[in-house]
Motif scaffolding. Structure first.
Motif, PDB file in Angstrom:
ATOM      1  N   LEU A 109      37.617  40.659  34.951  1.00  0.00           N
ATOM      2  CA  LEU A 109      37.317  40.835  36.193  1.00  0.00           C
ATOM      3  C   LEU A 109      37.849  39.481  37.034  1.00  0.00           C
ATOM      4  N   ALA A 113      39.573  39.501  40.650  1.00  0.00           N
ATOM      5  CA  ALA A 113      39.355  39.371  41.952  1.00  0.00           C
ATOM      6  C   ALA A 113      40.733  37.703  42.460  1.00  0.00           C
ATOM      7  N   SER A 127      38.778  44.484  40.874  1.00  0.00           N
ATOM      8  CA  SER A 127      38.033  43.963  40.100  1.00  0.00           C
ATOM      9  C   SER A 127      36.742  44.711  40.689  1.00  0.00           C
ATOM     10  N   SER A 131      34.709  46.651  38.062  1.00  0.00           N
ATOM     11  CA  SER A 131      32.795  45.483  37.808  1.00  0.00           C
ATOM     12  C   SER A 131      32.380  47.031  36.508  1.00  0.00           C
TER      13      SER A 131
END
Length: 166
Positions: A109, A113, A127, A131
């Motif tokens: 993640l 990001a 992301s 998540s």
């Protein structure tokens, strides 16, 4: 409205809403595509979002309610003590695997990001979509840990009762 019940059941809420939105969007998408020849451009992106969130938050619900399928035919042939030990080992293994997945999912993640890559039509960052993976794994590990504590406490209390009755 109390916040505690909402937080306690956040996995139910998120997985249920995701499933509802997924079904509604899919129905509308099929209807528009085949009857009006007007597909929804962002439909696949929303389906991906809903499916991922439904699966990982729903996995938490399944673990909490002991809804994970298990084949315990062979284990049921062993003594109660062996079954207890086997349950502890399997539960600890599940927790370890889920924490491993959560940690590596979180690392992925962070990488996603940093790349700021998103879906093509709506621009939702991947992301955000993914998540649900580390969050769901953490919740599943938490529920397994709670289950493990309950199993051990119940075993201890049943041994105490057996000793008192003897």
């Amino acid at each position: 409205m109390h916040i505690k019940p909402i937080l306690k059941n956040i996995d139910y809420f998120i997985s249920g809403v995701s499933l509802l939105i997924l079904v509604i969007l899919t129905f509308i998408g099929v209807f528009r595509r085949y009857f009006f020849n007007a597909p929804i451009p962002y439909l696949q992106e929303m389906q991906l979002f809903c499916a991922v969130w439904m699966v990982f938050w729903g996995g938490s619900v399944a673990v909490r309610k002991s809804g994970i399928v298990s084949i315990d035919f062979i284990v049921s042939l062993f003594s109660k003590k062996t079954q207890f030990i086997w349950t502890i080992i399997v539960t600890l293994l599940c927790i370890a695997v889920l924490l491993f997945l959560a940690i590596n999912g979180f690392k992925q993640l962070v990488f996603m990001a940093q790349t700021t890559r998103g879906t093509y039509v709506l621009g939702i960052p991947y992301s955000i979509i993914y998540s649900a993976f580390p969050a769901g794994c953490c919740l599943m590990a938490l529920w397994y840990a709670i289950d493990l504590i309950t199993i051990i406490r119940n075993r201890d209390s049943s041994e105490i009762e057996t000793e008192e009755n003897a």
